[in-house]
Design an enzyme around this catalytic site. Sequence first.
Site, PDB file in Angstrom:
ATOM      1  N   CYS A   1       0.854  -1.186   0.000  1.00 42.22           N
ATOM      2  CA  CYS A   1       0.000   0.000   0.000  1.00 42.22           C
ATOM      3  C   CYS A   1       0.888   1.233   0.000  1.00 42.22           C
ATOM      4  O   CYS A   1       2.011   1.215   0.493  1.00 42.22           O
ATOM      5  CB  CYS A   1      -0.871  -0.029   1.259  1.00 42.22           C
ATOM      6  SG  CYS A   1      -1.867   1.443   1.511  1.00 42.22           S
TER       7      CYS A   1
ATOM      8  N   SER B   1       0.689   3.681   1.862  1.00 40.95           N
ATOM      9  CA  SER B   1       1.018   4.092   3.239  1.00 40.95           C
ATOM     10  C   SER B   1       2.335   3.460   3.687  1.00 40.95           C
ATOM     11  O   SER B   1       3.130   4.095   4.390  1.00 40.95           O
ATOM     12  CB  SER B   1      -0.092   3.691   4.205  1.00 40.95           C
ATOM     13  OG  SER B   1      -1.309   4.267   3.812  1.00 40.95           O
TER      14      SER B   1
ATOM     15  N   HIS C   1       4.973   5.529   2.090  1.00 41.07           N
ATOM     16  CA  HIS C   1       5.160   6.806   2.796  1.00 41.07           C
ATOM     17  C   HIS C   1       6.174   6.612   3.935  1.00 41.07           C
ATOM     18  O   HIS C   1       7.023   7.456   4.172  1.00 41.07           O
ATOM     19  CB  HIS C   1       3.848   7.306   3.406  1.00 41.07           C
ATOM     20  CG  HIS C   1       2.829   7.812   2.414  1.00 41.07           C
ATOM     21  ND1 HIS C   1       3.152   8.579   1.322  1.00 41.07           N
ATOM     22  CD2 HIS C   1       1.479   7.683   2.371  1.00 41.07           C
ATOM     23  CE1 HIS C   1       2.047   8.883   0.646  1.00 41.07           C
ATOM     24  NE2 HIS C   1       1.022   8.350   1.264  1.00 41.07           N
TER      25      HIS C   1
ATOM     26  N   HIS D   1       0.450  -3.803   6.246  1.00 34.93           N
ATOM     27  CA  HIS D   1      -0.737  -3.720   7.114  1.00 34.93           C
ATOM     28  C   HIS D   1      -1.979  -4.246   6.416  1.00 34.93           C
ATOM     29  O   HIS D   1      -3.010  -4.425   7.042  1.00 34.93           O
ATOM     30  CB  HIS D   1      -0.968  -2.267   7.547  1.00 34.93           C
ATOM     31  CG  HIS D   1      -1.197  -1.351   6.395  1.00 34.93           C
ATOM     32  ND1 HIS D   1      -0.166  -0.923   5.590  1.00 34.93           N
ATOM     33  CD2 HIS D   1      -2.322  -0.813   5.883  1.00 34.93           C
ATOM     34  CE1 HIS D   1      -0.655  -0.143   4.642  1.00 34.93           C
ATOM     35  NE2 HIS D   1      -1.963  -0.072   4.782  1.00 34.93           N
TER      36      HIS D   1
ATOM     37  N   CYS E   1      -7.299  -2.957   3.608  1.00 33.59           N
ATOM     38  CA  CYS E   1      -7.035  -1.520   3.465  1.00 33.59           C
ATOM     39  C   CYS E   1      -7.657  -0.916   2.218  1.00 33.59           C
ATOM     40  O   CYS E   1      -8.512  -0.047   2.313  1.00 33.59           O
ATOM     41  CB  CYS E   1      -5.545  -1.225   3.524  1.00 33.59           C
ATOM     42  SG  CYS E   1      -5.218   0.545   3.434  1.00 33.59           S
TER      43      CYS E   1
END
Length: 366
Positions: free
Chosen positions: A39, A41, A44, A60, A167
């Site tokens: 993902c 995220s 990031h 996650h 997610c």
Amino acid sequence: MVKAAVLHHYGEPLAIEELDLAAPRFGEVKVKMKAAGLCHSDWHVVQGQLPLPLPLVLGHEGAGIVEEVGEGVTSVQAGDHVVLNWVPSCGRCPYCRLGRPDLCEAAARLTATGTLPDGTTRFSLGGKPVYQFLTAGAFSERTIVPEQAAIPIRRDVPFELAALISCSVMTGVGAVIHAARVRPGSTVAVIGAGGVGFNIIQGAALAGAKQIIAIDIVEEKLTMTKTFGATHTVNAGDEDAVSAVLDLTDGLGVDYAFEAIGRPETMADAYNMTRKAGMTVIVGIAAPHETVEINAFSLPSQAKTLTGVWLGQGNPPVDYPKLLDLYAAGKLKLEPLISAVYALEQINDGFAALKSGQNIRGLIRF
Ligand code: APR
Ligand code: ZN
Ligand code: ZN
């Protein structure tokens, strides 16, 4: 010992390490991972945009099988298929009591500490703790998560598809259904056609939007958005996205604009392409220090609603099974979201593909 992908230093490739994994403690669950999505995220964090303690096991968005449960665990047992919930809410804080587990304060603290609720972590390397992203640490053959993070699911959906629910599907479809509550016949724009953006598009189609404008810079993915319900596409590399959306809506702007990248500029674009009294929904996550520039006069004079959404404003124990039922009923597409499958050892190739925007979703298969 478990094999896991570990971030040691920001900006560097993940290292495949053999980590020690302690037994689950009270209220914890050991999960044998079967699939985990890459993902934005996670990316990031790799880039240092969301500072967390290192070394860290990322990942996650995942699904697996419960292997062992700690004392006091009642909601799952060994053998259950589970999807990881990366906002394991406490049920006691003001937001949980308000009915907003997506904003749980205890879970938000764990996002910053990279630990389990007792402040420690079950992974270690050479006797030193290795932290786990969003309590999940899904890029590991096995992980230990709080009971609230292991949501039992139906067994007839393959793990690779179930992982996506955790997610990208929850975030994208939830943004449409829970946060925006898109009404049938609406006009919608979605900036960013990645794992999350594709799910906003299919969520908008599910909600009965009549016009869905997909905006991205990768032409092949824009073409694919049509099979998820997009009626128009705009390549923001070729033309100004705001002008293009105004042209497609008789100069009005859309009823709902979603930003699913995490860039302040495209967040402002989403606001500027929303019609008066329409709604702008920020789904993408920017770095904590960034700000968005919005014309001050437009706030009262255009009366738009500007909001954001975390975890699709979802309640995973209720919503993950519901989303899987929607898939089983043929109302959500999951297979075509997976552009590439990688072994754990190939995870850096997966992140390179994510960075270049070529995948909708890349997935690790264990
Ligand atoms: N204009 C339009 N599209 C862009 C631009 C731009 N300037 N820059 C990047 N994109 C597109 C990429 O081509 C890609 O398709 O944005 C998309 C982002 O998709 P992913 O990298 O797959 O990100 P995703 O995992 O969907 O997450 C999106 O939501 O949950 C948050 O943290 C997450 O901020 C991230 C966002
Ligand atoms: Zn995610
Ligand atoms: Zn809470």
